[in-house]
Design a protein around this motif. Structure first.
Motif, PDB file in Angstrom:
ATOM      1  N   LEU A 119       0.949  -1.275  -0.003  1.00 32.56           N
ATOM      2  CA  LEU A 119      -0.051  -0.525  -0.128  1.00 32.56           C
ATOM      3  C   LEU A 119       0.990   1.205   0.424  1.00 32.56           C
ATOM      4  O   LEU A 119       0.711   2.083  -0.667  1.00 32.56           O
ATOM      5  CB  LEU A 119      -1.279   0.177   0.977  1.00 32.56           C
ATOM      6  N   ALA A 120       1.658   1.094   1.071  1.00 29.65           N
ATOM      7  CA  ALA A 120       2.770   2.014   0.727  1.00 29.65           C
ATOM      8  C   ALA A 120       3.468   2.436  -0.489  1.00 29.65           C
ATOM      9  O   ALA A 120       3.473   3.632  -0.868  1.00 29.65           O
ATOM     10  CB  ALA A 120       4.522   2.204   1.960  1.00 29.65           C
ATOM     11  N   LEU A 121       3.978   1.699  -1.492  1.00 30.63           N
ATOM     12  CA  LEU A 121       4.052   1.855  -2.979  1.00 30.63           C
ATOM     13  C   LEU A 121       3.525   1.836  -3.577  1.00 30.63           C
ATOM     14  O   LEU A 121       3.433   2.960  -4.203  1.00 30.63           O
ATOM     15  CB  LEU A 121       5.014   0.438  -3.300  1.00 30.63           C
ATOM     16  N   ARG A 122       2.317   1.579  -3.387  1.00 28.60           N
ATOM     17  CA  ARG A 122       1.126   2.207  -4.340  1.00 28.60           C
ATOM     18  C   ARG A 122       0.884   3.583  -4.289  1.00 28.60           C
ATOM     19  O   ARG A 122       0.422   4.286  -5.626  1.00 28.60           O
ATOM     20  CB  ARG A 122       0.087   1.234  -3.773  1.00 28.60           C
ATOM     21  N   HIS A 123       0.427   4.146  -3.259  1.00 34.13           N
ATOM     22  CA  HIS A 123       0.187   5.919  -2.726  1.00 34.13           C
ATOM     23  C   HIS A 123       1.343   6.041  -2.806  1.00 34.13           C
ATOM     24  O   HIS A 123       1.225   7.346  -2.499  1.00 34.13           O
ATOM     25  CB  HIS A 123      -0.440   4.967  -1.292  1.00 34.13           C
ATOM     26  N   GLY A 124       2.338   6.070  -2.447  1.00 28.57           N
ATOM     27  CA  GLY A 124       3.125   6.876  -2.068  1.00 28.57           C
ATOM     28  C   GLY A 124       4.666   7.209  -3.096  1.00 28.57           C
ATOM     29  O   GLY A 124       3.842   6.679  -4.523  1.00 28.57           O
TER      30      GLY A 124
ATOM     31  N   VAL B 188       9.763   0.818  -7.829  1.00 30.22           N
ATOM     32  CA  VAL B 188      10.363   0.540  -6.600  1.00 30.22           C
ATOM     33  C   VAL B 188       9.788  -1.460  -6.563  1.00 30.22           C
ATOM     34  O   VAL B 188       8.306  -1.367  -5.848  1.00 30.22           O
ATOM     35  CB  VAL B 188      10.304   1.237  -5.201  1.00 30.22           C
ATOM     36  N   PRO B 189      10.815  -2.354  -6.613  1.00 28.82           N
ATOM     37  CA  PRO B 189      10.501  -4.000  -6.132  1.00 28.82           C
ATOM     38  C   PRO B 189      10.154  -3.613  -4.974  1.00 28.82           C
ATOM     39  O   PRO B 189      11.296  -3.474  -3.670  1.00 28.82           O
ATOM     40  CB  PRO B 189      11.302  -4.631  -6.951  1.00 28.82           C
ATOM     41  N   LEU B 190       9.548  -5.017  -4.762  1.00 32.10           N
ATOM     42  CA  LEU B 190       9.009  -5.142  -3.465  1.00 32.10           C
ATOM     43  C   LEU B 190       9.147  -6.990  -3.545  1.00 32.10           C
ATOM     44  O   LEU B 190       8.836  -7.608  -4.435  1.00 32.10           O
ATOM     45  CB  LEU B 190       7.600  -5.373  -2.914  1.00 32.10           C
ATOM     46  N   VAL B 191       9.909  -7.395  -2.662  1.00 35.49           N
ATOM     47  CA  VAL B 191      10.862  -9.016  -1.840  1.00 35.49           C
ATOM     48  C   VAL B 191       9.614  -9.203  -0.509  1.00 35.49           C
ATOM     49  O   VAL B 191       9.214  -8.039   0.831  1.00 35.49           O
ATOM     50  CB  VAL B 191      11.983  -8.903  -1.439  1.00 35.49           C
ATOM     51  N   VAL B 192       9.335 -10.004  -0.252  1.00 38.52           N
ATOM     52  CA  VAL B 192       8.099 -10.464   0.434  1.00 38.52           C
ATOM     53  C   VAL B 192       8.873 -11.527   1.552  1.00 38.52           C
ATOM     54  O   VAL B 192       8.954 -13.228   0.938  1.00 38.52           O
ATOM     55  CB  VAL B 192       7.118 -10.401   1.068  1.00 38.52           C
ATOM     56  N   THR B 193       9.681 -11.802   2.522  1.00 36.86           N
ATOM     57  CA  THR B 193       9.373 -13.135   3.327  1.00 36.86           C
ATOM     58  C   THR B 193       8.659 -13.387   4.445  1.00 36.86           C
ATOM     59  O   THR B 193       8.235 -12.857   5.018  1.00 36.86           O
ATOM     60  CB  THR B 193      10.392 -12.281   4.200  1.00 36.86           C
TER      61      THR B 193
END
Length: 376
Positions: free
Chosen positions: A103-108, A117-122
């Motif tokens: 959400l931060a990447l979408r709305h920021g 900016v790519p998102l990595v999730v563990t």
């Protein structure tokens, strides 16, 4: 838990590239994920990465991410958006953190150096799906996070499989290494402090919440009352079930002490005869890792990633079977040779796990790979 930074040389950035900027996002102050982020931060910062950790203030107080070389920012939505806007890669730990980061990447403003900016999730571990609306909501969140991530790193094979079922474009196995415990003081003193000098000591560690299986553990403790000498069970952790557990301990006369939240769980563990992990589900359990490394016999439920993690170096029992749990612990307390054999097997199993260096190198390779992908 070791807190001294690793001494890696900071390599020159390839092709004149400026230092990589990575944001680590924690959705809570869970011990396993927080310890992993602390370890990861130490290794990444030592390799020249500029790390920002966005986490609850309580996690910073306990794990000192700034001391590991990171910039720390509280996990308020506005602070997270600002951190993500200046990042080259955002790495979230857990489904909740993954959702907030997405959400931060979408709305920021999230375009690092002119690129998305790519998102990595563990995925550190997911509980079995609840029934009804909560289950549907859980699946919805998992699908959203899996599809938003450029790469999902599963801490166990079942997490990788789940991420793929939820629609992940790229899901990989990435063991979550945590620091080995430092040298510990005399265990005899610890046992004396707990009141277990001449009686067996059993330990469990974890928050006092339903999924930890402590109600089943207290059922097992009731069966141990016939043993001579009487074992002492200590539980290190805090949570909403404390009043209920306290009432049962007092009303049933159980040989159990609730120690509350402790920062010396590794010291307590090293003094124990047997460690127990009675959870309804577990990912890459921190307690299991620390018990095997310390050479403490472990009895755990056969759930989640536990069998893959411990191999043949622990005694596994079905979840919810208090009789099996009580019997397995009692058998180990009566058999010091078996405990000694498990100690040897545990240390051997721990030696097969990826090291902190291995984990940092794998994560950094993923970051570099994402930086080399075409701009989107």
């Amino acid at each position: 838990m070791s807190s001294s930074p690793a001494s890696f040389p900071a390599p020159a950035q390839p092709y004149g590239r400026p230092p990589l900027r990575a944001v680590q996002v924690l959705g809570g102050a869970g011990a396993g994920s927080s310890a992993h982020v602390r370890s990861l931060t130490t290794g990444l910062a030592a390799r020249g990465v500029r790390v920002t950790v966005c986490a609850p203030v309580a996690a910073e107080g306990e794990y000192d991410f700034t001391g590991a070389g990171a910039e720390f920012t509280p996990d308020a939505a506005s602070a997270l958006r600002a951190a993500c806007a200046g990042a080259d890669v955002v790495h979230a730990h857990g489904i909740r953190a993954g959702m907030r980061a997405a959400l931060a990447l979408r709305h920021g403003l999230g375009r690092g150096r002119g690129r998305t900016v790519p998102l990595v999730v563990t995925w550190h571990g997911s509980a079995p799906e609840p029934a009804g609306p909560l289950g549907r909501l859980s699946r919805l969140l998992e699908r959203h996070v899996a599809r938003a991530a450029a790469v999902v790193l599963g801490s166990s094979s079942d997490q990788v499989d789940l991420a793929r079922r939820r629609g992940a474009r790229d899901a990989r196995l990435a063991a979550v290494a945590v620091p080995a415990a430092a040298a510990l003081p005399d265990t005899g003193k610890t046992r004396a402090e707990l009141g277990a000098v001449e009686r067996p000591l059993i330990i469990a560690v974890g928050s006092l919440v339903a999924r930890r299986g402590y109600s089943v553990l207290l059922d097992a403790a009731r069966a141990w009352r016939v043993m001579e000498p009487l074992p002492l069970l200590v539980i290190a952790g805090e949570g909403p079930l404390r009043p209920e557990l306290t009432r049962r301990i007092e009303e049933e006369g159980l040989p159990v002490r609730l120690l509350g939240r402790r920062r010396d769980a590794d010291r307590l563990l090293a003094a124990a005869d047997v460690a127990v992990l009675p959870s309804r589900w577990e990912g890459r359990s921190l307690l299991a890792q620390e018990a095997l490394r310390a050479g403490v016999a472990l009895v755990a439920t056969e759930v989640g990633a536990v069998p893959e993690l411990v191999g043949d170096a622990a005694v596994l029992v079905p979840y919810g079977d208090s009789g099996a749990l009580a019997g397995a612990v009692a058998a180990l307390l009566d058999d010091p040779d078996r405990r000694a054999a498990l100690a040897v097997a545990g240390r051997a199993q721990a030696a097969t796990w990826p090291s902190e260096d291995d984990t940092v190198a794998q994560v950094l390779a993923v970051y570099d790979e994402l930086m080399d992908r075409p701009i989107s």
